[in-house]
Design a protein around this motif. Structure first.
Motif, short mmCIF file in Angstrom:
data_model
loop_
_atom_site.label_atom_id
_atom_site.label_comp_id
_atom_site.label_asym_id
_atom_site.label_seq_id
_atom_site.Cartn_x
_atom_site.Cartn_y
_atom_site.Cartn_z
N SER A 167 89.11 -132.29 -32.67
CA SER A 167 89.60 -131.24 -31.92
C SER A 167 88.64 -130.94 -30.62
N VAL A 168 88.84 -130.08 -29.88
CA VAL A 168 87.90 -129.98 -28.54
C VAL A 168 87.73 -128.67 -28.73
N THR A 169 86.36 -128.20 -28.70
CA THR A 169 86.12 -126.61 -28.42
C THR A 169 85.83 -126.28 -27.14
N VAL A 170 86.33 -125.19 -26.71
CA VAL A 170 86.52 -124.41 -25.25
C VAL A 170 85.31 -123.82 -25.30
N ILE A 171 84.37 -124.00 -24.43
CA ILE A 171 82.96 -123.13 -24.50
C ILE A 171 83.28 -121.84 -23.65
N GLU A 172 82.90 -120.62 -24.45
CA GLU A 172 83.23 -119.42 -23.62
C GLU A 172 82.58 -119.48 -22.20
N ASN A 173 83.46 -118.66 -21.56
CA ASN A 173 82.92 -118.74 -19.85
C ASN A 173 83.74 -117.49 -19.31
N ALA A 174 83.56 -117.20 -18.05
CA ALA A 174 83.91 -116.06 -17.36
C ALA A 174 85.43 -115.92 -17.26
N PHE A 175 86.26 -117.20 -17.82
CA PHE A 175 87.65 -117.09 -17.65
C PHE A 175 88.35 -116.69 -19.16
N HIS A 176 87.56 -117.29 -20.23
CA HIS A 176 88.21 -117.09 -21.55
C HIS A 176 87.01 -117.12 -22.65
N LYS A 210 94.28 -121.67 -23.53
CA LYS A 210 94.70 -120.09 -23.03
C LYS A 210 93.53 -119.65 -22.20
N THR A 211 93.76 -119.69 -20.61
CA THR A 211 92.97 -119.54 -19.77
C THR A 211 93.72 -118.97 -18.51
N VAL A 212 92.86 -118.24 -17.71
CA VAL A 212 93.58 -118.15 -16.56
C VAL A 212 92.61 -118.67 -15.49
N ASP A 213 91.85 -119.77 -15.91
CA ASP A 213 91.02 -120.52 -14.68
C ASP A 213 91.77 -121.34 -13.84
N PRO A 214 92.02 -120.99 -12.56
CA PRO A 214 92.91 -121.80 -11.62
C PRO A 214 92.58 -123.30 -11.45
N SER A 215 91.35 -123.70 -11.68
CA SER A 215 90.81 -124.91 -11.59
C SER A 215 91.47 -125.86 -12.73
N VAL A 216 91.90 -125.37 -13.64
CA VAL A 216 92.49 -126.13 -14.70
C VAL A 216 93.87 -126.29 -14.48
N ASP A 217 94.34 -127.38 -14.34
CA ASP A 217 95.89 -127.56 -13.99
C ASP A 217 96.53 -127.69 -15.53
N THR A 218 97.77 -127.47 -15.30
CA THR A 218 98.79 -127.44 -16.46
C THR A 218 99.11 -128.61 -17.28
N THR A 219 98.68 -129.62 -16.62
CA THR A 219 98.45 -130.82 -17.46
C THR A 219 97.50 -131.79 -16.74
N PHE A 244 85.73 -134.71 -15.75
CA PHE A 244 84.41 -135.22 -15.82
C PHE A 244 84.08 -135.55 -17.24
N TRP A 245 83.53 -136.69 -17.60
CA TRP A 245 83.21 -137.05 -18.83
C TRP A 245 81.56 -137.05 -18.71
N HIS A 246 80.74 -136.16 -19.49
CA HIS A 246 79.36 -135.96 -19.16
C HIS A 246 79.39 -135.58 -17.44
N ASP A 247 78.62 -136.39 -16.61
CA ASP A 247 78.77 -136.15 -15.39
C ASP A 247 79.30 -136.94 -14.24
N ALA A 275 86.37 -125.42 -13.92
CA ALA A 275 85.11 -124.65 -14.23
C ALA A 275 85.13 -124.36 -15.80
N THR A 276 85.89 -125.18 -16.59
CA THR A 276 86.00 -125.11 -18.12
C THR A 276 85.28 -126.26 -18.74
N THR A 277 84.48 -126.07 -19.94
CA THR A 277 83.59 -127.21 -20.38
C THR A 277 84.20 -127.24 -21.87
N LEU A 278 84.38 -128.48 -22.23
CA LEU A 278 84.99 -128.70 -23.84
C LEU A 278 84.15 -129.67 -24.20
N ILE A 279 84.03 -129.56 -25.81
CA ILE A 279 83.23 -130.27 -26.49
C ILE A 279 84.04 -131.14 -27.40
#
Length: 170
Positions: free
Chosen positions: A59-68, A96-105, A133-136, A157-161
């Motif tokens: 799985s990937v965990t989407v970290i809570e931020n300003a968008f979701h 599920k986000t409104v972050d415009p910097s995440v593309d649909t694919t 980005f993978w790490h930095d 602007a979205t981080t996944l683990i």
């Protein structure tokens, strides 16, 4: 007896479906609004048994931020296309986000077994507009990396683990 409804005015129409062969197309005229419409008589085959749903392996965990808020997205064997959830998305692991910097694919995580039977997770960019980005490290156009448990992936602007094995949200 079968009951259908007119697609225009919702008037109920009853007919005997046993008089017609499976797959046959019938044309009806609504007695209320005079709308003509077609239906196909359902096939006579037995209903298929539901397939056993594949158990998520990672799985990937989407970290809570300003968008979701925090989300856990299950990943299954094969290509898991990650992107922003919109109607008609091609992403099968949508965020599920409104972050415009995440593309649909945005990116793809492929899960498969290696020769020894161990799970291998490979990350590659979608390609996306803001990069994956993978790490930095910004992944190049045809570059891919092997993921391990706890790896950090950034999509705009979205981080996944990345979590291996699959961990459900508590």
């Amino acid at each position: 007896m079968k009951r259908i409804r007119c697609p225009k005015c919702d008037e109920p129409i009853t007919f005997d479906d046993k008089l017609y062969a499976p797959g046959r197309i019938l044309v009806f005229e609504c007695p209320a609004c005079r709308k003509e419409f077609k239906i196909r008589i359902a096939g006579g085959t037995a209903p298929k048994e539901p397939e056993a749903e594949e158990k998520p392996l990672a799985s990937v965990t989407v970290i809570e931020n300003a968008f979701h808020f925090k989300q856990t997205i299950p990943l299954k064997t094969g290509e898991n296309v990650i992107g922003r959830h919109v109607n008609g998305t091609k992403a099968n692991a949508a965020i599920k986000t409104v972050d415009p910097s995440v593309d649909t694919t945005h990116c793809v995580i492929t899960l498969k077994a290696d020769k020894g039977g161990s799970l291998v997770a490979i990350l590659r960019d979608g390609p996306s507009n803001t990069g994956t980005f993978w790490h930095d490290h910004l992944l190049g156009l045809k570059e891919s990396v092997r993921l391990t448990d706890g790896d950090i992936i950034t999509l705009g602007a979205t981080t996944l683990i990345f979590n291996q094995p699959y961990e459900q949200e508590a």
